[in-house]
Design an enzyme around this catalytic site. Structure first.
Site, PDB file in Angstrom:
ATOM      1  N   GLU A 443     -29.992  11.363  18.384  1.00 56.29           N
ATOM      2  CA  GLU A 443     -31.364  11.776  18.271  1.00 56.29           C
ATOM      3  C   GLU A 443     -31.890  12.407  17.086  1.00 56.29           C
ATOM      4  O   GLU A 443     -32.444  13.552  17.079  1.00 56.29           O
ATOM      5  CB  GLU A 443     -31.257  12.880  19.461  1.00 56.29           C
ATOM      6  CG  GLU A 443     -32.337  12.725  20.469  1.00 56.29           C
ATOM      7  CD  GLU A 443     -33.394  11.598  20.409  1.00 56.29           C
ATOM      8  OE1 GLU A 443     -34.214  11.722  19.610  1.00 56.29           O
ATOM      9  OE2 GLU A 443     -32.939  10.451  20.728  1.00 56.29           O
TER      10      GLU A 443
HETATM   11  C1  LIG Z   1     -23.105   7.177  21.011  1.00 61.37           C
HETATM   12  C2  LIG Z   1     -24.338   6.838  20.573  1.00 61.37           C
HETATM   13  C3  LIG Z   1     -25.434   6.635  21.385  1.00 61.37           C
HETATM   14  C4  LIG Z   1     -26.605   6.361  20.846  1.00 61.37           C
HETATM   15  N1  LIG Z   1     -27.785   6.370  21.599  1.00 61.37           N
HETATM   16  C5  LIG Z   1     -28.922   5.726  21.261  1.00 61.37           C
HETATM   17  C6  LIG Z   1     -30.011   5.515  21.935  1.00 61.37           C
HETATM   18  O1  LIG Z   1     -29.997   5.578  23.196  1.00 61.37           O
HETATM   19  N2  LIG Z   1     -31.212   4.967  21.315  1.00 61.37           N
HETATM   20  C7  LIG Z   1     -31.296   4.631  20.066  1.00 61.37           C
HETATM   21  O2  LIG Z   1     -32.172   4.260  19.594  1.00 61.37           O
HETATM   22  N3  LIG Z   1     -30.199   5.146  19.126  1.00 61.37           N
HETATM   23  C8  LIG Z   1     -29.360   5.560  19.525  1.00 61.37           C
HETATM   24  N4  LIG Z   1     -28.242   5.961  19.053  1.00 61.37           N
HETATM   25  C9  LIG Z   1     -28.152   5.912  17.292  1.00 61.37           C
HETATM   26  C10 LIG Z   1     -28.531   7.422  16.700  1.00 61.37           C
HETATM   27  O3  LIG Z   1     -29.689   7.791  17.158  1.00 61.37           O
HETATM   28  C11 LIG Z   1     -28.441   6.904  15.473  1.00 61.37           C
HETATM   29  O4  LIG Z   1     -26.998   6.594  15.196  1.00 61.37           O
HETATM   30  C12 LIG Z   1     -28.868   8.356  14.141  1.00 61.37           C
HETATM   31  O5  LIG Z   1     -30.156   8.215  14.466  1.00 61.37           O
HETATM   32  C13 LIG Z   1     -28.344   7.964  13.027  1.00 61.37           C
HETATM   33  O6  LIG Z   1     -28.451   6.747  12.557  1.00 61.37           O
HETATM   34  P1  LIG Z   1     -27.482   5.942  11.650  1.00 61.37           P
HETATM   35  O7  LIG Z   1     -26.095   6.028  12.722  1.00 61.37           O
HETATM   36  O8  LIG Z   1     -28.075   4.734  11.299  1.00 61.37           O
HETATM   37  O9  LIG Z   1     -27.066   6.764  10.351  1.00 61.37           O
HETATM   38  P2  LIG Z   1     -27.889   6.601   8.891  1.00 61.37           P
HETATM   39  O10 LIG Z   1     -29.607   6.583   9.291  1.00 61.37           O
HETATM   40  O11 LIG Z   1     -27.514   5.433   8.167  1.00 61.37           O
HETATM   41  O12 LIG Z   1     -27.402   7.993   8.254  1.00 61.37           O
HETATM   42  C14 LIG Z   1     -26.180   8.108   7.737  1.00 61.37           C
HETATM   43  C15 LIG Z   1     -26.141   9.531   7.108  1.00 61.37           C
HETATM   44  O13 LIG Z   1     -27.050   9.682   6.213  1.00 61.37           O
HETATM   45  C16 LIG Z   1     -27.969  10.741   6.455  1.00 61.37           C
HETATM   46  N5  LIG Z   1     -29.100  10.618   6.080  1.00 61.37           N
HETATM   47  C17 LIG Z   1     -30.030   9.756   6.282  1.00 61.37           C
HETATM   48  N6  LIG Z   1     -31.143   9.774   5.752  1.00 61.37           N
HETATM   49  C18 LIG Z   1     -31.116  11.103   5.086  1.00 61.37           C
HETATM   50  C19 LIG Z   1     -32.070  11.801   4.466  1.00 61.37           C
HETATM   51  N7  LIG Z   1     -33.471  11.652   4.089  1.00 61.37           N
HETATM   52  N8  LIG Z   1     -31.587  13.144   3.820  1.00 61.37           N
HETATM   53  C20 LIG Z   1     -30.453  13.562   4.164  1.00 61.37           C
HETATM   54  N9  LIG Z   1     -29.348  12.703   4.922  1.00 61.37           N
HETATM   55  C21 LIG Z   1     -29.814  11.670   5.157  1.00 61.37           C
HETATM   56  C22 LIG Z   1     -27.709  11.021   7.885  1.00 61.37           C
HETATM   57  O14 LIG Z   1     -27.794  12.282   8.042  1.00 61.37           O
HETATM   58  C23 LIG Z   1     -26.181  10.651   7.947  1.00 61.37           C
HETATM   59  O15 LIG Z   1     -25.314  11.636   7.881  1.00 61.37           O
HETATM   60  C24 LIG Z   1     -27.055   6.288  19.389  1.00 61.37           C
HETATM   61  C25 LIG Z   1     -25.699   6.305  18.569  1.00 61.37           C
HETATM   62  C26 LIG Z   1     -24.570   6.598  19.130  1.00 61.37           C
HETATM   63  C27 LIG Z   1     -23.141   6.878  18.213  1.00 61.37           C
END
Ligand SMILES: Cc1cc2nc3c(=O)[nH]c(=O)nc-3n(C[C@H](O)[C@H](O)[C@H](O)COP(=O)(O)OP(=O)(O)OC[C@H]3O[C@@H](n4cnc5c(N)ncnc54)[C@H](O)[C@@H]3O)c2cc1C
Length: 596
Positions: A443
């Site tokens: 989220e």
């Molecule tokens: C168990 C689980 C359930 C989930 N449920 C859903 C769901 O129902 N629907 C859905 O759509 N998604 C869902 N997600 C996805 C979740 O919302 C994402 O994993 C989350 O938004 C982060 O995206 P990412 O994993 O691609 O990480 P990335 O976006 O690749 O981020 C990696 C790291 O970089 C940091 N980062 C990225 N951009 C910046 C910035 N501009 N400044 C500083 N730091 C930054 C982040 O904070 C993080 O620490 C779920 C994930 C999990 C693991």
């Protein structure tokens, strides 16, 4: 396997004594009839359902997990989940805070909020199925067409159908502007959608008759980035006009993700192979519509960690009173036993009180925000509605990130109370820690929440929302500043308020030179802001406790001591956080990438 008793006494305190909800709801025509008797009766029933039906499935659901049948393209939830959901639907729980126009019971959000705390304490993984449906309900209610509302809302309200949010793709998480799922228009007004989503919570399961996926995708010729995203409603089964389910839509679960916690919730890879969908709102304005869902979900995730903090605390407390190890430093406390219970040791108390204070602070804050949502939606005065909306916007990232960071600390401390037994699955504590960890990530990660708070909600707003909230704090400090009994609470509250004002201005000035200053300060800044808000609520709670401390009800004594602990042991973290936030971007950015 452990225990859960809904903290009804503290809920009564927060709702009736701190927030005076009955009085507040009387100002709202939609809720003027919701009196204390109704609120208390719902809490009692909610407590029974959650502790008797859901909590017993928490550990077994974690051990068993969900099952994916690749051939049949189905997902089966852990034993008992489906039956518990049937009871939930039959009990009318899904409809609690929904609009009567669509079959809801029309009760206030603030009451639903307390119920959600109980649900999450009992079983976070299970609660995510109905929790997401509620977000889908809110999004469709605000942005759906009349026909979409007619067809889908009553099913979401009754709980017969559930909802999901499908945003994330393998290459696109935080940066939704990168998403690739495509939507092509059809002549009949529907769209054909193709793409792959990952990490979709409750993406496929056997608990409801139909699943309504809210999917972000790009229409042909959409602008690049986040300005070219549209939102679609993609049902698992295409509905017939009479509300029965028809043809299977090609949106299938390709696999369930193997993950650290919340095993009872199916986190699915979802493949859309030319699935049929309908647009929600305008093309390319999908993020705007999805934000309704995302904001609801952010508050919901804060509630998940409040729930876990409470249940972890309760279990650690029982254990600490029972487990005998060593003697108290200040002399034997249980001479009839071979050793003293570990609750005599100061550091065990620190761990318990940390979890207790984080739970009580979060309960006060989230209940307040929920009440402000009721006022935002229903107050007859437009200015009041706007003021409440601003406050909810300001506090949402704090609820999401501060409470989930605290939840991680609290569950870990509660596990520590058990010593080695906390690490062993049998006791259930390690599950709370594992479940709590995801809440800091999904989220919008807590970093993203911090950027939202400091960048968008404060600096881009010229500090106006923060100033308004600060005025409430200042008024409280002024009113009670001369009360000697309150000085141990009011002095640090006033002091932190001034420091936050200065810190905000300082970061704002630096940001004119270099925007990385915002990114470098945001995470400690949010924690400082979280403590400011908690300090405000603990000071208010201490005031009530001081007034009632001779009432004979020892609850107030406990509340006062918890507030004292909060200010003495948790609040001081702000000094370090302010130094970190002020230290600037250079200490993070100077190191050449190649030298890491
Ligand atoms: C168990 C689980 C359930 C989930 N449920 C859903 C769901 O129902 N629907 C859905 O759509 N998604 C869902 N997600 C996805 C979740 O919302 C994402 O994993 C989350 O938004 C982060 O995206 P990412 O994993 O691609 O990480 P990335 O976006 O690749 O981020 C990696 C790291 O970089 C940091 N980062 C990225 N951009 C910046 C910035 N501009 N400044 C500083 N730091 C930054 C982040 O904070 C993080 O620490 C779920 C994930 C999990 C693991």
């Amino acid at each position: 396997m452990g225990q859960y008793v809904a903290p009804i006494r503290d809920m009564h305190f927060v709702l009736h004594e701190l927030l005076k909800v009955e009085e507040q709801l009387k100002e709202l025509p939609a809720h003027a009839e919701t009196d204390a008797d109704i609120i208390n009766a719902v809490l009692e029933e909610g407590a029974k359902f959650t502790s008797e039906v859901l909590f017993p499935l928490n550990h077994s659901g974690d051990r068993e997990g969900c099952h994916h049948d690749a051939e049949a393209k189905t997902v089966t939830t852990p034993k008992g989940f489906k039956e518990a959901y049937k009871q939930y639907v039959e009990g009318g729980w899904a409809a609690l805070a929904c609009d009567p126009e669509f079959g809801g019971q029309g009760l206030p959000v603030v009451l639903n909020n307390s119920f959600y705390e109980m649900l999450n304490s009992s079983n976070q993984a299970w609660t995510m199925y109905p929790g997401l449906s509620h977000g889908a309900y809110e999004c469709l209610k605000e942005h759906g067409t009349d026909e979409q509302k007619r067809l889908y809302l009553p099913k979401l309200v009754s709980g017969e159908w559930t909802g999901t949010m499908c945003l994330t793709e393998p290459h696109c998480g935080t940066d939704l502007g990168l998403l690739r799922t495509k939507a092509i228009p059809n002549e009949d007004g529907s769209w054909t959608i193709t793409g792959n989503k990952i990490f979709i919570s409750a993406g496929e399961h056997d608990m409801s008759e139909n699943i309504l996926h809210l999917v972000l995708a790009r229409v042909p010729d959409a602008p690049e980035g986040s300005k070219g995203i549209s939102l679609f409603l993609v049902p698992k089964f295409l509905p017939n006009q009479d509300g029965t389910v028809g043809e299977r839509n090609p949106i299938f679960c390709g696999a369930i993700e193997e993950k650290m916690g919340i095993h009872g919730n199916s986190t699915c890879q979802m493949n859309l192979d030319g699935a049929k969908g309908w647009i929600i709102g305008q093309p390319n304005k999908g993020l705007n519509a999805m934000f309704v869902f995302m904001n609801a979900a952010r508050l919901g995730v804060g509630m998940q960690s409040l729930g876990l903090t409470e249940v972890a605390y309760q279990n650690a407390l029982v254990y600490a009173k029972d487990r005998l190890q060593m003697r108290s430093l200040s002399g034997v406390k249980a001479p009839d036993k071979p050793a003293d219970p570990i609750i005599v040791h100061p550091d065990v108390r620190r761990m318990l009180l940390t979890a207790k204070a984080f739970a009580e602070g979060a309960r006060a804050l989230t209940s307040y925000v929920a009440l402000q949502i009721d006022r935002e939606l229903n107050h007859p005065d437009e200015d009041v509605r706007k003021e409440c909306a601003d406050e909810v916007a300001l506090l949402t990232p704090i609820v999401k990130a501060f409470i989930t960071d605290n939840g991680w600390i609290a569950t870990s401390e509660a596990m520590q109370v058990y010593g080695g037994h906390g690490y062993i699955a049998e006791w259930g504590m390690e599950q709370f820690v594992r479940d709590a960890r995801i809440n800091m990530i999904y989220e919008g990660t807590n970093t993203v929440q911090s950027l939202d708070l400091l960048g968008r909600k404060i600096l881009m707003d010229n500090g106006s929302k923060l100033r308004k909230f600060g005025e409430k704090i200042r008024a409280f400090v002024e009113e009670h500043g001369t009360d000697e009994a309150m000085s141990e609470f009011v002095t640090p509250l006033g002091d932190l308020g001034e420091k936050v004002t200065k810190l905000t201005m300082e970061i704002g000035m630096k940001a004119f030179q270099n925007q990385d200053e915002v990114g470098a300060a945001a995470v400690p800044y949010l924690r400082v802001a979280g403590h400011l808000v908690f300090s405000y609520f603990f000071a208010q709670m201490a005031k009530i406790a001081l007034e009632k401390k001779d009432s004979g009800d020892r609850f107030y004594e406990a509340k006062l001591q918890t507030a004292r602990f909060y200010f003495a042991r948790l609040y001081p973290e702000t000094a370090m956080l302010i130094r970190q936030a002020r230290s600037g971007a250079a200490n993070l950015m100077a190191l050449d990438v190649d030298l890491f």
